[in-house]
Design an enzyme around this catalytic site. Structure first.
Site, short mmCIF file in Angstrom:
data_model
loop_
_atom_site.label_atom_id
_atom_site.label_comp_id
_atom_site.label_asym_id
_atom_site.label_seq_id
_atom_site.Cartn_x
_atom_site.Cartn_y
_atom_site.Cartn_z
N TYR A 1 -18.27 -8.36 -34.16
CA TYR A 1 -18.23 -8.05 -32.72
C TYR A 1 -18.12 -6.54 -32.51
O TYR A 1 -18.84 -5.95 -31.69
CB TYR A 1 -17.03 -8.77 -32.12
N LEU B 1 -22.03 -17.32 -15.96
CA LEU B 1 -21.04 -18.40 -15.80
C LEU B 1 -19.85 -18.24 -16.76
O LEU B 1 -19.03 -19.13 -16.90
CB LEU B 1 -21.71 -19.77 -15.98
N ILE C 1 -27.39 -19.51 -19.94
CA ILE C 1 -28.13 -20.43 -20.81
C ILE C 1 -27.88 -21.88 -20.39
O ILE C 1 -28.64 -22.77 -20.72
CB ILE C 1 -27.76 -20.19 -22.29
P1 NAD Z 1 -17.81 -15.46 -21.94
O1 NAD Z 1 -17.89 -15.94 -23.34
O2 NAD Z 1 -16.76 -16.01 -21.05
O3 NAD Z 1 -19.21 -15.72 -21.22
C1 NAD Z 1 -20.44 -15.48 -21.85
C2 NAD Z 1 -21.51 -16.26 -21.11
O4 NAD Z 1 -22.74 -16.03 -21.78
C3 NAD Z 1 -21.27 -17.77 -21.10
O5 NAD Z 1 -21.36 -18.29 -19.78
C4 NAD Z 1 -22.38 -18.33 -21.99
O6 NAD Z 1 -22.88 -19.58 -21.56
C5 NAD Z 1 -23.44 -17.26 -21.85
N1 NAD Z 1 -24.38 -17.24 -22.98
C6 NAD Z 1 -24.11 -17.48 -24.27
N2 NAD Z 1 -25.25 -17.39 -24.98
C7 NAD Z 1 -26.23 -17.07 -24.12
C8 NAD Z 1 -27.63 -16.84 -24.26
N3 NAD Z 1 -28.25 -16.91 -25.44
N4 NAD Z 1 -28.33 -16.54 -23.15
C9 NAD Z 1 -27.72 -16.46 -21.94
N5 NAD Z 1 -26.40 -16.68 -21.76
C10 NAD Z 1 -25.68 -16.99 -22.83
O7 NAD Z 1 -17.76 -13.86 -21.97
P2 NAD Z 1 -17.07 -12.86 -20.95
O8 NAD Z 1 -15.63 -12.82 -21.26
O9 NAD Z 1 -17.50 -13.13 -19.56
O10 NAD Z 1 -17.67 -11.48 -21.48
C11 NAD Z 1 -18.80 -10.85 -20.90
C12 NAD Z 1 -19.01 -9.53 -21.61
O11 NAD Z 1 -17.81 -8.74 -21.51
C13 NAD Z 1 -19.30 -9.62 -23.12
O12 NAD Z 1 -20.18 -8.59 -23.48
C14 NAD Z 1 -17.95 -9.36 -23.75
O13 NAD Z 1 -18.08 -8.86 -25.05
C15 NAD Z 1 -17.38 -8.35 -22.80
N6 NAD Z 1 -15.91 -8.26 -22.87
C16 NAD Z 1 -15.13 -9.28 -22.42
C17 NAD Z 1 -13.74 -9.19 -22.50
C18 NAD Z 1 -12.85 -10.29 -22.02
O14 NAD Z 1 -11.63 -10.20 -22.21
N7 NAD Z 1 -13.37 -11.33 -21.37
C19 NAD Z 1 -13.17 -8.04 -23.04
C20 NAD Z 1 -13.99 -7.01 -23.51
C21 NAD Z 1 -15.36 -7.13 -23.39
#
Ligand code: NAD
Length: 314
Positions: free
Chosen positions: A141, A10, A35
């Site tokens: 990070y 999500l 979560i």
């Molecule tokens: P986000 O923060 O939007 O979403 C993370 C999701 O993980 C949230 O829905 C949250 O509820 C869930 N979460 C948090 N703790 C949890 C737990 N203990 N168990 C299960 N779920 C849990 O992150 P995102 O932007 O969708 O990023 C996803 C991945 O992509 C990550 O590994 C991030 O490092 C990587 N990433 C994202 C970007 C970006 O710009 N969005 C860039 C580089 C890398």
């Protein structure tokens, strides 16, 4: 990929990736987990399970219940938030990843998890950052992302697990809000442009970082997962990017579609120092050579689409 388990479904990426995978592979074959649950289309358009990625037993149980053959591990604490809670970030980012890899190993499943431009640090070459280079990040990070790349490589070499990954740049999207990263300004600026016609940036003028529009990021995930494994030399860490931009570049692009748009700067030292430790622009040639990475959206095309979509949404 036929039966896919997504963690953190999500979040900013998962909200859109889940829907796209359901279109391609069938709604019942894509199991969204997070979560927390919400009322979004992502949570309601197919199977959904509450899953805390630090709970290995529940993850294994869910994987077996749905007989999954692919794990897409997205749950993580992002760069800016991780700096405020580094111990929590280590436990979630590394513990969650280890559990997701173990689940994939148990199920003999294909595995995907994103790395980030945050895996680089101040001693990395800043311009056209090569695929293989110095990686000494100075953020929690970044430490997690480098360790994660190595761990996913380890599972490939040690256990023959089909692990794959991308170093994402900042991702810009209009469906779910970003979750506490350093590049979040590049999303907020569009929301504020549409709502108020002005934006105060916490990232300073002249700070270049790589970015990409979400549709290109989703296609990159799918193309990498479908790629011929014999061609992949850099399995878990492909540099990819669509543009290298500073706040004033995005502002100039917005001004073409919202004349009179104004940008001001009140720099947040915490997020600025993370941005300063990252590359200005990365080189994506290994991704192009090994699995034909491509993107469709440059800055102006993305700006036009973001503004159109946000006008409908807001
Ligand atoms: P986000 O923060 O939007 O979403 C993370 C999701 O993980 C949230 O829905 C949250 O509820 C869930 N979460 C948090 N703790 C949890 C737990 N203990 N168990 C299960 N779920 C849990 O992150 P995102 O932007 O969708 O990023 C996803 C991945 O992509 C990550 O590994 C991030 O490092 C990587 N990433 C994202 C970007 C970006 O710009 N969005 C860039 C580089 C890398």
């Amino acid at each position: 990929m036929k039966r896919i388990l997504i963690t953190g479904a999500l979040g900013q990426i998962g909200s859109e990736l889940t829907l796209k995978l359901r279109e391609i592979y069938g709604a019942d074959n894509v199991i969204a987990t997070d979560i927390k649950k919400n009322t979004s289309e992502t949570a309601q358009s197919g199977p959904f399970e509450l899953l805390d990625v630090t709970d290995l037993d529940k993850m294994m149980e869910t994987a077996k219940k749905y007989k999954i053959d692919t794990v897409m591990h997205l749950a993580a604490l992002l760069s800016a938030t991780a700096e405020t809670k580094p111990v929590f970030a280590w436990n979630l980012n590394m513990g969650g990843l280890m559990n997701a890899l173990e689940t994939a190993r148990e199920m003999n499943a294909q595995f995907f998890t994103p790395s980030s431009i945050g895996a680089f640090g101040p001693s990395t070459p800043k311009h056209h950052t090569p695929q293989d280079t110095i990686m000494r990040p100075t953020t929690m990070y970044g430490v997690n992302k480098v360790a994660g790349e190595l761990l996913a490589d380890y599972y490939y070499h040690k256990f023959g697990l089909d692990t794959r990954g991308l170093r994402f740049p900042g991702l810009i999207s209009h469906v779910a809000l970003p979750g506490g990263g350093t590049t979040d300004y590049a999303v907020e600026i569009y929301y504020e442009a549409v709502k108020t016609g002005k934006y105060t940036s916490y990232i300073n003028i002249g700070t270049y970082m790589d970015m990409m529009y979400m549709p290109d990021a989703l296609n990159a995930i799918i193309d990498l997962m479908e790629a011929d494994p014999s061609k992949l030399k850099h399995r878990n860490s492909f540099n990819i990017t669509a543009m290298s931009v500073a706040p004033e570049d995005i502002a100039a692009s917005i001004s073409k579609y919202i004349p009179g748009f104004e940008i001001a700067y009140t720099v947040d030292p915490a997020r600025q120092s993370i941005a300063d430790s990252w590359p200005n622009s990365i080189d994506a040639s290994a991704a192009k050579e090994e699995w034909n990475f491509k993107f469709q959206y440059d800055l102006d095309r993305m700006t036009q689409d973001m503004i159109e979509k946000l006008r409908e949404k807001l």
